[in-house]
Design an enzyme around this catalytic site. Sequence first.
Site, PDB file in Angstrom:
ATOM      1  N   CYS A 176      -1.517  -0.733  12.128  1.00 48.85           N
ATOM      2  CA  CYS A 176      -2.406  -0.868  10.967  1.00 48.85           C
ATOM      3  C   CYS A 176      -3.888  -0.863  11.336  1.00 48.85           C
ATOM      4  O   CYS A 176      -4.743  -0.812  10.440  1.00 48.85           O
ATOM      5  CB  CYS A 176      -2.070  -2.147  10.215  1.00 48.85           C
ATOM      6  N   HIS A 311      -8.825  -7.594   6.432  1.00 53.73           N
ATOM      7  CA  HIS A 311      -7.509  -6.962   6.506  1.00 53.73           C
ATOM      8  C   HIS A 311      -6.694  -7.369   5.277  1.00 53.73           C
ATOM      9  O   HIS A 311      -6.199  -6.521   4.546  1.00 53.73           O
ATOM     10  CB  HIS A 311      -6.825  -7.374   7.804  1.00 53.73           C
ATOM     11  N   HIS A 350      -1.240  -1.780   0.940  1.00 54.45           N
ATOM     12  CA  HIS A 350      -1.537  -1.689   2.364  1.00 54.45           C
ATOM     13  C   HIS A 350      -1.261  -0.276   2.856  1.00 54.45           C
ATOM     14  O   HIS A 350      -0.112   0.120   3.058  1.00 54.45           O
ATOM     15  CB  HIS A 350      -0.688  -2.703   3.123  1.00 54.45           C
TER      16      HIS A 350
END
Length: 434
Positions: A176, A311, A350
């Site tokens: 990620c 994040h 996400h």
Amino acid sequence: MIPDDAIVIVGMGVEAPGGIETPEDFFDALAAGADLIGPLPRDRDWPIDQILALGALPGWGAVPDAGGFLDGAAEFDPQFFGLSPREAMAMDPQQRVAMRVAWRALENAGVRPDSLTGAEMGVYFGASAMEYGPRAASVNSYSGHRIAGAAMGSVSGRISHTLGIAGPSMTIDTACASSLTAIHQAAAAIRAGECDSAIAGGVCVMGSPGAFFEFSRNNALAADGRCRSYSAKADGTAWGEGAGAVILETAATARAAGHRIYGAIAGSRVNHNGAGAPIVVPSAQAQRQVIEATLRISRVDAADVDLIEGHGTGTLGDALELEALAATYGAASGAATPAAVGSVKSNAGHAQAASGVLGLIKVLQCGRNGQIVASRFADEPTTDIDWDTAGLRIPSVTQEWPARHGHRLAAVSSFGVSGTNTHLIVDMPEANRA
């Protein structure tokens, strides 16, 4: 004044859920607090009934019929990029979407993509394997194109090949954190003289629903498919897709070419959590260290950073992230002038390997418009930190963002499930505001 040797961003391209294909539409959606989540795609041959029934298995969590999916992931004009339809079909859609956003980023910078043959331009793109198509060890109509079509290296390689550019070309996978790591690497390559300029960013198109199976088994999916970043009601993450690219070069090159400077990369750093906890568990200490290292190399006062694009996955990691932010930016800002913290994941889910570059483009557009956009689900922030003393805040409405001494400073974080942490600080000059 941004120094001539600074690495600056002169162009950007984006694709995001909700049919978004321009940076301007992206900003408008975020400023409006838009919910960009939609149902699971029905045009990818996914076993939808099986996915939605996973919660009935002992120990598995329910999977919502929701995610942040690209509307145009299956759309592609192979002839435009000099490809045959058969070869294009065999390509991982991440290659196709990456080619598209790279082309748009160049056009946004005022560069003709068909004028770059032989240029010492690098390509650094973040991507992770998403299990697209049949196995290569099978006989099918795409055999013969599967090696390049499935290779992660081809995400960047296709861009270089299409444009005919001769600089470094690499695909970077730090899970990620991939796209922000790719931008860090691209900036370092220009400073080192490995290339004159670079296309950098990341892409995520889910070729299979594998991530839903994994997080169902871990009971880590949001019940309604919404990622409630830093919220007391956060109950898991929401998977999404997206792609973004930025064009990097030195400020001297940008000025000579008459390119608009959206912002300068004041500094960036990458580290790892190290051993100790399981690899998927974030480390507040490592995150604090990467932030402090970035501040040092940037020579930026943490108190001058007004916006932090975090994040914010809506999982247990949010508390650790806020701990690191409070110990760095929050401690410098103080309770009287808290820094704004938000995450584009609250709008679009996400986007995994592409999440960092989407956050960076959000920040650049905020600077360009002189506004800090709201983060969704900010009405009831988590109680994992004391917001009255943390020196942080979650903006619940879009608000004006005045410059400080002619500049706006923001930070972007990305943390990978492989343990990699990446942090970047961007300096946006007031003179270049739209």
